[in-house]
Design an enzyme around this catalytic site. Structure first.
Site, PDB file in Angstrom:
ATOM      1  N   GLY A   1       0.825  -1.206   0.000  1.00 41.76           N
ATOM      2  CA  GLY A   1       0.000   0.000   0.000  1.00 41.76           C
ATOM      3  C   GLY A   1       0.861   1.259   0.000  1.00 41.76           C
ATOM      4  O   GLY A   1       2.031   1.216  -0.373  1.00 41.76           O
TER       5      GLY A   1
ATOM      6  N   HIS B   1       4.720   2.142  -7.863  1.00 38.09           N
ATOM      7  CA  HIS B   1       3.773   1.010  -7.878  1.00 38.09           C
ATOM      8  C   HIS B   1       2.908   1.068  -9.133  1.00 38.09           C
ATOM      9  O   HIS B   1       2.611   0.045  -9.750  1.00 38.09           O
ATOM     10  CB  HIS B   1       2.840   1.068  -6.668  1.00 38.09           C
ATOM     11  CG  HIS B   1       3.522   0.955  -5.352  1.00 38.09           C
ATOM     12  ND1 HIS B   1       3.640   2.005  -4.485  1.00 38.09           N
ATOM     13  CD2 HIS B   1       4.121  -0.100  -4.748  1.00 38.09           C
ATOM     14  CE1 HIS B   1       4.270   1.623  -3.384  1.00 38.09           C
ATOM     15  NE2 HIS B   1       4.585   0.354  -3.522  1.00 38.09           N
TER      16      HIS B   1
ATOM     17  N   LYS C   1      13.770  -1.331  -7.890  1.00 38.45           N
ATOM     18  CA  LYS C   1      14.347  -0.573  -6.769  1.00 38.45           C
ATOM     19  C   LYS C   1      14.734  -1.517  -5.623  1.00 38.45           C
ATOM     20  O   LYS C   1      15.729  -1.307  -4.954  1.00 38.45           O
ATOM     21  CB  LYS C   1      13.365   0.483  -6.268  1.00 38.45           C
ATOM     22  CG  LYS C   1      13.935   1.239  -5.113  1.00 38.45           C
ATOM     23  CD  LYS C   1      13.033   2.357  -4.692  1.00 38.45           C
ATOM     24  CE  LYS C   1      13.381   2.752  -3.282  1.00 38.45           C
ATOM     25  NZ  LYS C   1      12.946   1.722  -2.313  1.00 38.45           N
ATOM     26  N   ASP C   2      13.929  -2.551  -5.415  1.00 37.40           N
ATOM     27  CA  ASP C   2      14.265  -3.552  -4.390  1.00 37.40           C
ATOM     28  C   ASP C   2      15.007  -4.693  -5.084  1.00 37.40           C
ATOM     29  O   ASP C   2      14.487  -5.803  -5.225  1.00 37.40           O
ATOM     30  CB  ASP C   2      12.982  -4.048  -3.718  1.00 37.40           C
ATOM     31  CG  ASP C   2      12.276  -2.932  -2.974  1.00 37.40           C
ATOM     32  OD1 ASP C   2      12.901  -2.303  -2.111  1.00 37.40           O
ATOM     33  OD2 ASP C   2      11.101  -2.659  -3.287  1.00 37.40           O
TER      34      ASP C   2
ATOM     35  N   GLU D   1       3.837   6.509  -7.738  1.00 34.67           N
ATOM     36  CA  GLU D   1       4.010   6.306  -9.171  1.00 34.67           C
ATOM     37  C   GLU D   1       4.837   5.038  -9.473  1.00 34.67           C
ATOM     38  O   GLU D   1       4.633   4.400 -10.496  1.00 34.67           O
ATOM     39  CB  GLU D   1       4.658   7.566  -9.773  1.00 34.67           C
ATOM     40  CG  GLU D   1       4.593   7.702 -11.268  1.00 34.67           C
ATOM     41  CD  GLU D   1       3.211   7.426 -11.891  1.00 34.67           C
ATOM     42  OE1 GLU D   1       3.199   6.703 -12.914  1.00 34.67           O
ATOM     43  OE2 GLU D   1       2.176   7.907 -11.389  1.00 34.67           O
TER      44      GLU D   1
HETATM   45  O1  PAF Z   1       8.081  -4.767  -1.957  1.00 32.18           O
HETATM   46  C1  PAF Z   1       7.136  -4.812  -1.152  1.00 32.18           C
HETATM   47  O2  PAF Z   1       6.327  -3.916  -1.058  1.00 32.18           O
HETATM   48  C2  PAF Z   1       6.991  -6.038  -0.242  1.00 32.18           C
HETATM   49  O3  PAF Z   1       8.234  -6.524   0.157  1.00 32.18           O
HETATM   50  C3  PAF Z   1       6.148  -7.156  -0.869  1.00 32.18           C
HETATM   51  C4  PAF Z   1       6.784  -7.733  -2.126  1.00 32.18           C
HETATM   52  C5  PAF Z   1       4.756  -6.613  -1.214  1.00 32.18           C
HETATM   53  C6  PAF Z   1       5.972  -8.303   0.131  1.00 32.18           C
HETATM   54  O4  PAF Z   1       5.353  -7.882   1.301  1.00 32.18           O
END
Ligand code: PAF
EC number: 6.3.2.1
Length: 290
Positions: free
Chosen positions: A34, A40, A153-154, A38
């Site tokens: 949540g 997401h 980014k992650d 932008e």
């Molecule tokens: O990247 C994220 O927002 C979280 O690590 C995810 C992939 C939704 C898992 O909770």
């Protein structure tokens, strides 16, 4: 757009027909916690392009927070999130409660990220990637997608998820979507809302350090020179507390040897005031034809 909160509701009928007659509709999932921005939405747009049905999950996963204060203050903004998702043609928003996702708490069986969970982000946030992989595994099981979209980014998270999907033979394709940045270079993050104006200005040092590292790589620098350029730039803003700026293997997420040549992820993590930020750039060390 349906907003559902339980696994039972999620198992509703397909909403859109397959694009090609005779095929079953393909489904994409975008998993989020949540507080959508932008970054997401770029995942959702990519998912919308690629699949017939799009499911967005909104779940703040307690299992991936090593700091209870961080979990408590994580923004929860479902109504605003839904308002952003509706115009993008999302079919289902799955926003379960903690009790719905974790029928027993804490869960007895979890997924281990192995070595990936012990380096870089994993070293600084013990248990984080085990928590991420456990919930990703559960959400894949619940949403049954063909495609799952994650933000570059992650970077270490993407590597961890790809490795889980490979090692546990999960029938899903993982798609990484490029990082979205503000015009001044700051990578979008749900945590940016915590930055004061002065901290936000200081936070620009992360992307500046990555650009410096990338420039050295592009001009033929060694791995040590690339990392040094990044760390040297970070040192220009001493108020920003560096956790690490390092090079990691794009497939295994492990640290790279000094003599490494090839594609590398240069990743940075730093604390700006109370807010911990991460960012990365994918670059190449050494000439193309080796
Ligand atoms: O990247 C994220 O927002 C979280 O690590 C995810 C992939 C939704 C898992 O909770």
């Amino acid at each position: 757009m349906r907003i559902v909160h339980t696994a039972a509701e999620l198992r509703g009928p397909a909403i859109r027909p397959a694009r090609r007659a005779g095929d079953r509709p393909s489904r994409a999932v975008v998993m989020t916690m949540g507080a959508l921005h932008e970054g997401h939405l770029s995942l959702v747009r990519a998912a919308r392009e690629a699949a017939d049905e799009v499911v967005v999950t909104v779940f703040v996963n307690p299992l991936q927070f090593d700091d209870p204060a961080d979990l408590d203050r994580y923004p929860r903004t479902l109504e605003a999130d839904a308002a952003l998702l509706e115009p993008l043609g999302v079919d289902v928003v799955f926003a379960p409660s903690v009790e719905e996702v974790y029928r027993g708490w804490p869960p007895v069986v979890t997924v281990s990220a192995g070595e990936i969970g012990r380096v870089f982000e994993g070293e600084h946030r013990p248990g984080h990637f085990d928590g991420v992989l456990t919930v990703v595994c559960k959400l894949l099981g619940l949403t049954q997608p063909d495609l799952a979209f994650f933000g570059q980014k992650d970077a270490q998270q993407v590597i961890a998820v790809r490795t889980m999907v490979r090692d546990l033979s999960m029938p899903v394709e993982v798609v990484a979507v490029p990082t979205v940045r503000d015009a001044d270079g700051l990578a979008l993050s749900s945590r940016n809302v915590f930055l004061s104006p002065a901290e936000r200005t200081r936070a620009l040092i992360l992307s500046r350090a990555l650009r410096a590292a990338d420039a050295v790589a592009r001009s033929g620098g060694t791995l040590a020179q690339v990392v040094e350029a990044g760390r040297g730039t970070m040192a220009e803003v001493p108020e920003v507390e560096l956790d690490y700026l390092d090079a990691l293997d794009p497939v295994s997420a492990q640290p790279l040897d000094a003599g490494y040549r090839g594609v590398a992820v240069i990743a940075v993590a730093a604390r700006v005031g109370e807010t911990r930020l991460i960012d990365n750039v994918v670059t190449r060390i050494g000439p193309l034809a080796d």
